[in-house]
Design an enzyme around this catalytic site. Structure first.
Site, PDB file in Angstrom:
ATOM      1  N   ARG A  65       0.816  -1.224   0.000  1.00 24.36           N
ATOM      2  CA  ARG A  65       0.000   0.000   0.000  1.00 24.36           C
ATOM      3  C   ARG A  65       0.846   1.269   0.000  1.00 24.36           C
ATOM      4  O   ARG A  65       0.312   2.366  -0.109  1.00 24.36           O
ATOM      5  CB  ARG A  65      -0.940   0.009   1.198  1.00 24.36           C
ATOM      6  CG  ARG A  65      -2.027  -1.058   1.071  1.00 24.36           C
ATOM      7  CD  ARG A  65      -2.926  -1.060   2.269  1.00 24.36           C
ATOM      8  NE  ARG A  65      -2.187  -1.734   3.344  1.00 24.36           N
ATOM      9  CZ  ARG A  65      -2.565  -1.786   4.597  1.00 24.36           C
ATOM     10  NH1 ARG A  65      -3.671  -1.209   4.983  1.00 24.36           N
ATOM     11  NH2 ARG A  65      -1.848  -2.436   5.484  1.00 24.36           N
ATOM     12  N   CYS A  66       2.161   1.117   0.126  1.00 26.66           N
ATOM     13  CA  CYS A  66       3.067   2.261   0.213  1.00 26.66           C
ATOM     14  C   CYS A  66       3.722   2.516  -1.146  1.00 26.66           C
ATOM     15  O   CYS A  66       4.395   1.637  -1.692  1.00 26.66           O
ATOM     16  CB  CYS A  66       4.139   1.976   1.270  1.00 26.66           C
ATOM     17  SG  CYS A  66       5.449   3.212   1.336  1.00 26.66           S
ATOM     18  N   GLY A  67       3.556   3.715  -1.673  1.00 23.49           N
ATOM     19  CA  GLY A  67       4.139   4.069  -2.959  1.00 23.49           C
ATOM     20  C   GLY A  67       5.655   3.982  -2.961  1.00 23.49           C
ATOM     21  O   GLY A  67       6.255   3.517  -3.939  1.00 23.49           O
ATOM     22  N   ARG A 106       6.545   0.319  -3.167  1.00 21.62           N
ATOM     23  CA  ARG A 106       6.289  -0.191  -4.521  1.00 21.62           C
ATOM     24  C   ARG A 106       7.362   0.283  -5.501  1.00 21.62           C
ATOM     25  O   ARG A 106       7.830  -0.479  -6.352  1.00 21.62           O
ATOM     26  CB  ARG A 106       4.899   0.235  -5.018  1.00 21.62           C
ATOM     27  CG  ARG A 106       3.757  -0.477  -4.326  1.00 21.62           C
ATOM     28  CD  ARG A 106       2.427  -0.232  -5.029  1.00 21.62           C
ATOM     29  NE  ARG A 106       2.135   1.164  -5.277  1.00 21.62           N
ATOM     30  CZ  ARG A 106       1.478   1.974  -4.439  1.00 21.62           C
ATOM     31  NH1 ARG A 106       1.040   1.520  -3.278  1.00 21.62           N
ATOM     32  NH2 ARG A 106       1.237   3.228  -4.759  1.00 21.62           N
TER      33      ARG A 106
END
Length: 115
Positions: free
Chosen positions: A10-12, A15
């Site tokens: 969920r963390c950019g 990712r």
């Protein structure tokens, strides 16, 4: 190359770090630390490998940080480690481990230093 990323999908930033590893031609071991939390000792070892104070490895903007009173003056490393072990969302991310070193990859481009 043996690479491990402690990842939150969920963390950019997490990712982007994972994408940078793959773009460099590596397939890392991806550890979803929210689903498989690290033990207190694993957290201590990971943070020490980076050379950070424990306080810099915790996400102080998470609601649980204030709810648990971790913002109180004098909250020590042991209390922070206990909180991160019990509430893995508090661990900053992504941590990446390679044979060339360990980094908290914020910004994600720091991963390039250890690939």
């Amino acid at each position: 190359m043996d690479i491990t990323i402690y990842h939150n999908a969920r963390c950019g930033t997490s990712r982007n770090a994972l994408a940078a590893i793959r773009e460099a031609g590596h397939e890392p071991q991806v550890v979803d630390y929210l689903a498989t939390p690290l033990s207190r000792e694993q957290l201590r070892e990971l943070i020490a490998a980076v050379g950070l104070p424990v306080r810099e490895a915790i996400r102080s903007k998470e609601a649980a940080f204030a709810e648990l009173g971790l913002d109180a003056p004098g909250t020590g490393d042991e209390a922070l480690l206990d909180a991160m072990a019990a509430h893995p969302v508090l661990l900053n991310r992504p941590f990446v481990v390679t044979p060339k070193g360990t980094r908290l990859c914020r910004p994600y481009e720091l991963v390039k230093e250890i690939l």
